[in-house]
Design a protein around this motif. Structure first.
Motif, PDB file in Angstrom:
ATOM      1  N   VAL A 240     -14.339  17.133  -6.808  1.00 43.25           N
ATOM      2  CA  VAL A 240     -13.412  16.710  -5.756  1.00 43.25           C
ATOM      3  C   VAL A 240     -12.075  16.325  -6.373  1.00 43.25           C
ATOM      4  CG1 VAL A 240     -13.062  15.062  -3.897  1.00 43.25           C
ATOM      5  CG2 VAL A 240     -15.351  15.846  -4.426  1.00 43.25           C
TER       6      VAL A 240
ATOM      7  N   GLN B  12     -20.427  14.719 -13.471  1.00 42.78           N
ATOM      8  CA  GLN B  12     -19.357  15.454 -12.784  1.00 42.78           C
ATOM      9  C   GLN B  12     -19.372  15.198 -11.280  1.00 42.78           C
ATOM     10  OE1 GLN B  12     -19.631  19.591 -13.695  1.00 42.78           O
ATOM     11  NE2 GLN B  12     -19.046  19.332 -15.844  1.00 42.78           N
TER      12      GLN B  12
ATOM     13  N   ILE C 133      -0.870   8.348  -5.473  1.00 43.77           N
ATOM     14  CA  ILE C 133      -1.040   9.758  -5.841  1.00 43.77           C
ATOM     15  C   ILE C 133      -0.326  10.043  -7.166  1.00 43.77           C
ATOM     16  CG2 ILE C 133      -0.257  12.071  -5.196  1.00 43.77           C
ATOM     17  CD1 ILE C 133      -0.833  11.222  -2.249  1.00 43.77           C
TER      18      ILE C 133
ATOM     19  N   ALA D 266      -2.475  17.215  -4.640  1.00 46.38           N
ATOM     20  CA  ALA D 266      -1.560  16.104  -4.877  1.00 46.38           C
ATOM     21  C   ALA D 266      -0.271  16.579  -5.544  1.00 46.38           C
ATOM     22  CB  ALA D 266      -2.236  15.039  -5.742  1.00 46.38           C
TER      23      ALA D 266
ATOM     24  N   MET E  15      -4.757  16.901   3.107  1.00 51.28           N
ATOM     25  CA  MET E  15      -5.318  16.689   1.778  1.00 51.28           C
ATOM     26  C   MET E  15      -6.370  15.584   1.814  1.00 51.28           C
ATOM     27  SD  MET E  15      -3.238  15.668  -1.671  1.00 51.28           S
ATOM     28  CE  MET E  15      -2.837  14.014  -1.139  1.00 51.28           C
TER      29      MET E  15
ATOM     30  N   LEU F 165     -10.529   7.035  -0.383  1.00 48.21           N
ATOM     31  CA  LEU F 165     -10.969   8.404  -0.113  1.00 48.21           C
ATOM     32  C   LEU F 165     -12.473   8.501   0.046  1.00 48.21           C
ATOM     33  CD1 LEU F 165      -8.688  10.333  -2.622  1.00 48.21           C
ATOM     34  CD2 LEU F 165      -8.470  10.280  -0.141  1.00 48.21           C
ATOM     35  N   GLY F 166     -13.183   7.489  -0.469  1.00 50.20           N
ATOM     36  CA  GLY F 166     -14.627   7.478  -0.315  1.00 50.20           C
ATOM     37  C   GLY F 166     -15.365   8.317  -1.337  1.00 50.20           C
ATOM     38  N   CYS F 167     -14.715   8.703  -2.447  1.00 53.08           N
ATOM     39  CA  CYS F 167     -15.432   9.405  -3.503  1.00 53.08           C
ATOM     40  C   CYS F 167     -14.690   9.287  -4.831  1.00 53.08           C
ATOM     41  CB  CYS F 167     -15.682  10.866  -3.153  1.00 53.08           C
ATOM     42  SG  CYS F 167     -14.242  11.720  -2.620  1.00 53.08           S
ATOM     43  N   LYS F 168     -15.423   9.554  -5.899  1.00 47.16           N
ATOM     44  CA  LYS F 168     -14.847   9.429  -7.224  1.00 47.16           C
ATOM     45  C   LYS F 168     -14.008  10.649  -7.569  1.00 47.16           C
ATOM     46  CE  LYS F 168     -16.422   6.660 -10.995  1.00 47.16           C
ATOM     47  NZ  LYS F 168     -15.665   5.542 -10.412  1.00 47.16           N
TER      48      LYS F 168
ATOM     49  N   MET G 252       0.834  -1.180   0.000  1.00 44.60           N
ATOM     50  CA  MET G 252       0.000   0.000   0.000  1.00 44.60           C
ATOM     51  C   MET G 252       0.877   1.241   0.000  1.00 44.60           C
ATOM     52  SD  MET G 252      -1.916   2.266   2.448  1.00 44.60           S
ATOM     53  CE  MET G 252      -1.773   1.413   3.996  1.00 44.60           C
TER      54      MET G 252
ATOM     55  N   THR H  57      -9.812  19.314  -6.925  1.00 50.17           N
ATOM     56  CA  THR H  57      -9.195  19.741  -5.662  1.00 50.17           C
ATOM     57  C   THR H  57      -8.047  18.821  -5.281  1.00 50.17           C
ATOM     58  OG1 THR H  57     -11.309  20.588  -4.883  1.00 50.17           O
ATOM     59  CG2 THR H  57      -9.655  20.124  -3.208  1.00 50.17           C
ATOM     60  N   TYR H  58      -8.325  17.501  -5.373  1.00 52.59           N
ATOM     61  CA  TYR H  58      -7.308  16.522  -4.980  1.00 52.59           C
ATOM     62  C   TYR H  58      -6.084  16.617  -5.869  1.00 52.59           C
ATOM     63  CZ  TYR H  58      -5.558  12.137  -3.050  1.00 52.59           C
ATOM     64  OH  TYR H  58      -4.791  11.185  -2.426  1.00 52.59           O
TER      65      TYR H  58
ATOM     66  N   GLN I 280       0.677   5.096  -0.542  1.00 53.83           N
ATOM     67  CA  GLN I 280      -0.178   6.275  -0.773  1.00 53.83           C
ATOM     68  C   GLN I 280       0.435   7.225  -1.783  1.00 53.83           C
ATOM     69  OE1 GLN I 280      -2.434   8.386   2.435  1.00 53.83           O
ATOM     70  NE2 GLN I 280      -1.040   7.208   3.708  1.00 53.83           N
ATOM     71  N   LEU I 281       1.718   7.485  -1.632  1.00 54.34           N
ATOM     72  CA  LEU I 281       2.377   8.444  -2.525  1.00 54.34           C
ATOM     73  C   LEU I 281       2.439   7.901  -3.945  1.00 54.34           C
ATOM     74  CD1 LEU I 281       3.826  11.173  -2.542  1.00 54.34           C
ATOM     75  CD2 LEU I 281       5.960   9.895  -2.317  1.00 54.34           C
TER      76      LEU I 281
ATOM     77  N   VAL J 281     -10.443  16.124   1.292  1.00 58.92           N
ATOM     78  CA  VAL J 281     -11.160  15.441   0.225  1.00 58.92           C
ATOM     79  C   VAL J 281     -12.259  14.565   0.808  1.00 58.92           C
ATOM     80  CG1 VAL J 281     -10.936  13.618  -1.502  1.00 58.92           C
ATOM     81  CG2 VAL J 281      -9.356  15.546  -1.479  1.00 58.92           C
TER      82      VAL J 281
ATOM     83  N   GLU K  77       4.933   5.813   3.464  1.00 65.98           N
ATOM     84  CA  GLU K  77       4.897   4.924   4.608  1.00 65.98           C
ATOM     85  C   GLU K  77       6.277   4.867   5.282  1.00 65.98           C
ATOM     86  OE1 GLU K  77       1.466   4.681   2.465  1.00 65.98           O
ATOM     87  OE2 GLU K  77       3.451   4.233   1.650  1.00 65.98           O
TER      88      GLU K  77
ATOM     89  N   THR L  88     -13.890  14.928 -11.548  1.00 65.60           N
ATOM     90  CA  THR L  88     -15.018  15.405 -10.744  1.00 65.60           C
ATOM     91  C   THR L  88     -14.556  16.666 -10.002  1.00 65.60           C
ATOM     92  OG1 THR L  88     -14.385  14.132  -8.789  1.00 65.60           O
ATOM     93  CG2 THR L  88     -15.782  13.034 -10.399  1.00 65.60           C
TER      94      THR L  88
END
Lengths: 302, 302
Positions: A61, B117, A7, A69, B79, A44-47, A1, A64-65, A3-4, B83, B5, A59
């Motif tokens: 969001v 969107q 991203i 990022a 971030m 993140l819980g969203c598209k 996993m 913004t991300y 994260q970076l 989000v 990490e 989208t």
DNA sequence: CCTATTGTTCTAATAATGAGAATAGTAAAT
DNA sequence: ATTTACTATTCTCATTATTAGAACAATAGG
């Protein structure tokens, strides 16, 4: 996993405009790109990206991300680059020339600590009381204990080097105490010949200078030897405190005429005048200035 | 290989003061912590932490890296939190009440795009020409085409709703053209009864108002029906451009007296006065304002 | 010299990740 | 309405990465 890494995959997808092209640019399978993007969105819980087989858009969001990022990715790159640069700048060999006694006694523990703090620096040290030519012999820094500066080099003062008169209690009991400068004429002197100082210049508490001419005295060009002779009761020495501080602290030697002061010289770090000084050399000099300074640990008992 | 990490492991080691304690706090094996730290140092090319089994200290580079690493880790956390917050704020149901014709014809494609969107928003739409009570019936937003505002609600103007006179070419050929307002008296009118407007008020190019009383006319409370009747040659209609714009563009209907203007009303988004408006509702309204605006796409042919 | 404690290394087991094939979805052309 | 072309998604298997835990190494204090 990672994260970076996720991203970075996301940024690549956005900037290339599709999963297939991002996969090409990243040189990984498009199934891998698809899965990582989906997992990032799930976490993140969203598209973030709205995509079908023929259309592609961020989208709200996602926009913004993406902006955040980019900043994060840039920060990490800068951080890694800076540390790598600092590491590269510091890494390497530091060649030092130091006087024998002072070097062994005081630089050994200091360098031990310095190297622990900077394991990427390799120290090569030369102990010698001879006059070294820094440029000629390839040293980065030399330490010198001296009253004067060589005009071909730049010098950074590390600390004062105080001299004091001292003799063993046994000697004083046997030969009588010293309460005035005149009393010294009746005593045995131990003369250091390793420097150009032929006279002992003593300044009394009124500020008046007195000079003693040592014609008939045991002499040597080794301060350690003279110290040992003094402890053995052979006479009175005029030596730097950095040399006899432990003997003074233990009572093996007793300071004489404490209201008077001897010539004070200084310890300097010497480095070439018009030349780039490696960062590791500068770091080392700063380290010594902080460790020794105006009131070195060996002068605490004065 | 997770760079972020690794950074987080490094931060934990520094703040806990040892590999064993960091492992406990991170709930992973100390061998894993040891290896990740070593690999981070290898990747950066220098030592960050100086450690033996009984001692622990940051190197100079390690201090720099730690400070930068904290900032990066904080940026990533912010971030992700932002989000996630935006996602949570947007997610949910948006309940809309819209007029039948306008809704079907113009909101269907608009909502299609909006949802693409913002896939995290679920739209629930009610098509109706009746007067809805937003609070009572649980709508977030209602669209209203009206000349006046309800004082119990807040309104955001979306776009103007222009009305024009129009008839089919076949009808005009058969019944004669219309070049002055007076000519209208000899023609068949098709009256919309779905609004309270009983008179047709026409403003000529001099700005003078003329009113036509429609006593004997075919009438219906459906704009679509009247449009179809006009295309079929049954008379002259006074309808909003958003309804007949395609027929005007195709030539099925012809605009009459283009130098004159009819009453212009507006389309509004209505939402409760003193109540928190969900972000997704505000987003939707903003979206419509941008999509329609002062010169909507259906008025391009005027 | 011995003991206690922490860090490192090695090995086996487990989890993660990528590759590639197959399938699904979609927009344009006919 | 159907077909075609192209892109994304899903699934499976192989490979690689990572962790846990045991064993060993290192070190500081008694």
């Amino acid at each position: 996993m990672g994260q970076l890494e996720d991203i970075q995959v996301f940024i690549r997808v956005v900037e290339s405009g599709g999963i297939g092209r991002a996969a090409e640019q990243l040189n990984i399978a498009k199934s891998a790109v698809s899965r990582r993007l989906s997992e990032l969105e799930a976490r993140l819980g969203c598209k973030l990206i709205n995509r079908t087989t023929r259309s592609f858009s961020l989208t709200g969001v996602g926009k913004t991300y993406y902006e955040r990022a980019l900043k994060v990715a840039d920060s990490v790159t800068e951080m890694n680059t800076e540390v790598a640069d600092v590491g590269a700048a510091l890494s390497g060999v530091l060649r030092i020339a130091v006087p024998q006694s002072f070097g062994l006694m005081h630089l050994t523990p200091a360098i031990d600590l310095f190297v622990k703090q900077h394991p990427e620096i390799t120290i090569q040290i030369d102990f010698s009381d001879r006059h070294v030519d820094i440029v000629e012999e390839g040293f980065d820094v030399a330490l010198r204990i001296s009253g004067m500066k060589d005009s071909n080099f730049q010098a950074r003062r590390l600390c004062p080097v105080h001299h004091v008169l001292a003799a063993s209690p046994e000697y004083l009991q046997r030969k009588g105490g010293v309460t005035t400068i005149s009393d010294l004429k009746h005593h045995q002197m131990l003369k250091y010949t390793g420097s150009s100082i032929a006279l002992w210049t003593i300044v009394d508490s009124d500020g008046k200078e007195h000079q003693l001419s040592l014609t008939k005295a045991m002499s040597a060009n080794s301060g350690d030897f003279l110290k040992d002779m003094a402890i053995a009761g052979h006479g009175i020495v005029n030596l730097p405190t950095f040399l006899i501080w432990k003997a003074l602290a233990s009572g093996d030697l007793v300071r004489l005429l404490p209201d008077c002061s001897m010539t004070t010289i200084n310890a300097y770090a010497i480095y070439p005048m018009n030349r780039f000084l490696p960062k590791r050399a500068r770091l080392f000099i700063d380290f010594l200035v902080e460790r020794f300074g105006d009131n070195p640990y060996w002068d605490q008992h004065l």
